[in-house]
Motif scaffolding. Structure first.
Motif, PDB file in Angstrom:
ATOM      1  N   GLU A 100      -0.159  -4.703  -2.493  1.00 38.10           N
ATOM      2  CA  GLU A 100       0.954  -3.944  -3.068  1.00 38.10           C
ATOM      3  C   GLU A 100       1.051  -2.623  -2.317  1.00 38.10           C
ATOM      4  OE1 GLU A 100       1.369  -1.484  -7.051  1.00 38.10           O
ATOM      5  OE2 GLU A 100       1.646  -3.646  -7.455  1.00 38.10           O
ATOM      6  N   GLN A 148       2.646   1.040  -1.688  1.00 40.93           N
ATOM      7  CA  GLN A 148       3.293   2.107  -2.450  1.00 40.93           C
ATOM      8  C   GLN A 148       3.536   3.317  -1.557  1.00 40.93           C
ATOM      9  OE1 GLN A 148       0.549   2.903  -5.644  1.00 40.93           O
ATOM     10  NE2 GLN A 148       0.903   0.935  -6.675  1.00 40.93           N
ATOM     11  N   LYS A 186       4.601   7.569  -1.701  1.00 43.14           N
ATOM     12  CA  LYS A 186       4.636   8.720  -2.599  1.00 43.14           C
ATOM     13  C   LYS A 186       6.010   9.377  -2.517  1.00 43.14           C
ATOM     14  CE  LYS A 186       0.981  11.186  -3.331  1.00 43.14           C
ATOM     15  NZ  LYS A 186      -0.157  12.156  -3.194  1.00 43.14           N
ATOM     16  N   TRP A 200       3.740   7.687  -7.184  1.00 43.62           N
ATOM     17  CA  TRP A 200       3.628   6.485  -6.366  1.00 43.62           C
ATOM     18  C   TRP A 200       4.684   5.470  -6.799  1.00 43.62           C
ATOM     19  CZ3 TRP A 200       1.138   6.710  -2.034  1.00 43.62           C
ATOM     20  CH2 TRP A 200       0.036   7.553  -1.893  1.00 43.62           C
ATOM     21  N   VAL A 201       5.466   5.016  -5.810  1.00 44.46           N
ATOM     22  CA  VAL A 201       6.540   4.059  -6.062  1.00 44.46           C
ATOM     23  C   VAL A 201       6.257   2.786  -5.271  1.00 44.46           C
ATOM     24  CG1 VAL A 201       9.011   3.594  -5.869  1.00 44.46           C
ATOM     25  CG2 VAL A 201       8.203   5.912  -6.422  1.00 44.46           C
ATOM     26  N   VAL A 202       6.342   1.641  -5.946  1.00 40.50           N
ATOM     27  CA  VAL A 202       6.064   0.366  -5.284  1.00 40.50           C
ATOM     28  C   VAL A 202       7.183   0.034  -4.307  1.00 40.50           C
ATOM     29  CG1 VAL A 202       5.714  -2.104  -5.599  1.00 40.50           C
ATOM     30  CG2 VAL A 202       4.729  -0.488  -7.242  1.00 40.50           C
ATOM     31  N   LYS A 236       5.397  -5.991  -2.847  1.00 35.58           N
ATOM     32  CA  LYS A 236       4.177  -6.703  -3.213  1.00 35.58           C
ATOM     33  C   LYS A 236       4.298  -8.110  -2.669  1.00 35.58           C
ATOM     34  CE  LYS A 236       1.132  -7.827  -7.102  1.00 35.58           C
ATOM     35  NZ  LYS A 236       0.905  -7.675  -8.566  1.00 35.58           N
TER      36      LYS A 236
END
Length: 424
Positions: free
Chosen positions: A77, A79, A81, A86-88, A91
């Motif tokens: 996954e 991510q 910043k 933290w933003v995905v 995945k």
């Protein structure tokens, strides 16, 4: 020094020095970019245990070692910043069977690169795998796609892995992943390295310094030639009649004892080996205690003794023998590497112990056993030797080897009888 249990002495051409392995079960790992603006969380495929994994691999069961209720595949996954959070970004599953060994992520999160497979560094198709900004796979390289096969042959190997790289990094312009690759060497010190660059755009490989890479490839050729020569020497020594060691050292006498006993009675009956040092050596006393321990407290029913001074071994055994309970060694076979000059003295000293004494006369050649040849090199051993790029380059050499192998059948029993000189 006393050596217990099997001792393998030899050279494996294709792998060079072998190292031990140590692998713990993989766990969830977070890989952070150098500036801390992107990260990748890698979750491994869940294994029941290492033992189950190895057992399934041997049986051909896949996915090997899978925990019934665990994650069925490795995944990552990624991510980024944004505004301190933290933003995905994506995945996705990874190509690794269980988990990668290492990974790096570019600062902007546009590229995520994994290296090798858990428990098989350098093996398989996942030596380097490049993932793009949405988790798509851009390139997947096996080690042979990165360096030539003959280069791989002479890299350091362990039981499960090929130690082919140092710590990877991104290039200054961020367009390549740079991997330091060891330059093959016969020395056991930390090897020098040469940098190879892999394009993040398409996975193409190129050296950062072409001249340095050329020298590394040339070094590969030299090391490979040296190892081939060493392998030939080991193989020829295995086939040749065995005599006492040319160098009067503990190490060489231990090797001689193991090989001599194996030629007499076959593999699988490995004795403990003990070598008595020369009286003038500063650490002599401890070696005499080894002899005493080997006879008073044998670890098995077979013991093999050698010495750097034959006359001193005879005196030492004469001194120790009276301390041994009469007939207490009646179930023990003692192989003694000693010449005829001191054999009768040793027989006389050890007779009350009840031990079965077997002389290993270093001056009498001992032929190799046919079953050991077949076990190590196969039933067509002579043909295998011919295939080793010049080991038997001359036809006469082939004939000589074939004749030698056939003579083992005829000479083996006769030589064994000469060796098995029991006290009367």
């Amino acid at each position: 020094m006393r050596l217990l249990g099997p001792l393998f002495v030899g050279t494996i051409l294709s792998v060079g020095p072998l190292r031990a392995d140590s692998w713990t079960l993989p766990t969830v790992v977070t890989y952070m970019s150098s500036h801390g603006q992107a990260r990748a969380i890698v979750t491994p495929r869940d294994l029941d245990s290492q033992m189950t994994y190895f057992e399934d691999k041997v049986k051909g069961v896949e996915p090997a070692g899978q925990e019934k209720s665990g994650a069925p595949a490795a995944n990552a996954e990624l991510q980024r910043k944004q505004n301190g959070r933290w933003v995905v970004a994506w995945k996705a599953p990874l190509t690794n069977d269980v988990a990668p060994v290492d990974a790096i992520i570019r600062n902007d999160g546009a590229y995520f690169v994994t290296f090798d497979d858990w428990h098989s560094l350098g093996h398989g198709p996942n030596a380097v795998v490049i993932y793009g900004s949405e988790g798509e796979r851009i390139a997947r390289l096996a080690l042979v796609d990165i360096v030539p096969a003959n280069y791989i042959e002479v890299l350091p190997h362990s039981v499960s892995s090929i130690h082919w790289r140092g710590d990877p990094r991104f290039s200054r312009d961020g367009k390549h992943v740079v991997i330091p690759v060891p330059i093959p060497s016969e020395k056991f010190s930390t090897p020098r390295t040469v940098d190879l660059a892999i394009s993040l755009a398409d996975g193409s490989v190129s050296p950062l310094d072409s001249a340095a890479w050329k020298k590394a490839v040339e070094a590969t050729s030299l090391v490979r030639t040296a190892r081939m020569a060493e392998a030939r020497a080991v193989r020829e020594a295995f086939f040749a009649p065995l005599l006492g060691p040319r160098e009067n050292t503990q190490r060489h006498w231990h090797i001689y004892l193991r090989e001599a006993v194996a030629r007499l009675i076959g593999d699988g009956n490995t004795p403990s080996t003990t070598v008595l040092r020369s009286p003038g050596e500063p650490d002599y006393a401890v070696s005499e205690s080894w002899i005493r321990e080997a006879l008073l407290e044998p670890t098995g029913d077979k013991v093999a003794l050698a010495t750097l001074s034959e006359s001193n071994l005879a005196r030492t055994l004469a001194k120790i023998a009276p301390k041994i309970t009469p007939d207490s060694l009646s179930q023990t076979t003692i192989f003694v590497a000693v010449s005829d000059k001191y054999w009768s003295d040793i027989v006389a000293a050890m007779r009350p112990t009840g031990a079965k004494l077997v002389q290993l006369n270093p001056s009498i050649p001992l032929e190799q056993r046919q079953e050991r040849i077949e076990r190590r090199y196969g039933s067509s051993a002579a043909g295998l030797l011919q295939s080793d790029q010049g080991v038997l380059g001359h036809p006469a050499g082939s004939v000589a080897l074939l004749a030698g192998v056939l003579c083992i059948f005829l000479a083996g029993f006769w030589m064994a009888c000469r060796r098995y000189r029991r006290p009367s």
